[in-house]
Design a protein around this motif. Sequence first.
Motif, short mmCIF file in Angstrom:
data_model
loop_
_atom_site.label_atom_id
_atom_site.label_comp_id
_atom_site.label_asym_id
_atom_site.label_seq_id
_atom_site.Cartn_x
_atom_site.Cartn_y
_atom_site.Cartn_z
N GLY A 47 0.63 -1.25 -0.15
CA GLY A 47 0.08 0.03 0.00
C GLY A 47 0.85 1.36 0.07
N VAL A 48 1.97 1.08 -0.16
CA VAL A 48 3.03 2.42 -0.39
C VAL A 48 3.43 2.56 -1.66
N VAL A 49 3.80 3.83 -2.05
CA VAL A 49 4.56 4.13 -3.41
C VAL A 49 5.82 3.14 -3.52
N TYR A 50 5.52 2.34 -4.53
CA TYR A 50 6.84 1.46 -5.29
C TYR A 50 8.08 2.51 -5.33
N HIS A 51 8.94 1.71 -5.15
CA HIS A 51 10.43 2.60 -5.06
C HIS A 51 10.65 3.18 -6.41
N ALA A 52 10.50 2.60 -7.45
CA ALA A 52 10.68 3.20 -8.86
C ALA A 52 9.85 4.06 -9.13
N ASN A 53 8.72 4.27 -8.64
CA ASN A 53 7.87 5.40 -9.05
C ASN A 53 8.31 6.88 -8.72
N TYR A 54 9.18 6.96 -7.58
CA TYR A 54 9.68 8.08 -7.07
C TYR A 54 10.52 8.76 -8.25
N LEU A 55 11.35 7.84 -8.89
CA LEU A 55 12.04 8.18 -10.08
C LEU A 55 11.28 8.62 -11.02
N LYS A 56 10.06 8.28 -11.33
CA LYS A 56 9.14 8.76 -12.37
C LYS A 56 8.37 10.20 -12.17
N TYR A 57 8.38 10.31 -10.71
CA TYR A 57 8.01 11.46 -10.12
C TYR A 57 8.93 12.47 -10.60
N ILE A 58 10.19 12.27 -10.21
CA ILE A 58 11.39 13.34 -10.39
C ILE A 58 11.59 13.56 -11.90
N GLU A 59 11.40 12.57 -12.54
CA GLU A 59 11.46 12.81 -14.06
C GLU A 59 10.55 13.45 -14.75
#
Length: 135
Positions: free
Chosen positions: A26-38
Amino acid sequence: MTDQEPEQKKHVYSVRVYYEDTDMGGVVYHANYLKYIERARSDYVRQLGNDQNAMRDEGIVWVVRRIEADYLATARFEDELTVETRFISRSGVRLMMGQLIKRGETEIFRATVTAVCMNAQGKPVRLPAEIRALL
């Protein structure tokens, strides 16, 4: 971003966490933080007048060379996040940016990103003039 970095104008980009962004816990998957910063970096350079489609048509593209990231806390479904981006430094061919993801005032992710521009042959080329002029 550290206290030692020069105070510069920051770019702020908003993100909402959707169900598809989360993992089994139920938490943001770690790779999605990279998508957000991109997304935030792309939005920032677009606002600066850097047309990435025109660059690509000329045979030049942005490439991430290095990311140093720290996961500080978790984000969850429906959280509203902000991504703050600041320029740290640049050379003729390299641009370093500091990026911070926050939920309210809570820092949840921090990264230092090094980006370069490359030509169709995979060789580094000078950064666009409008980007070089910023620092």
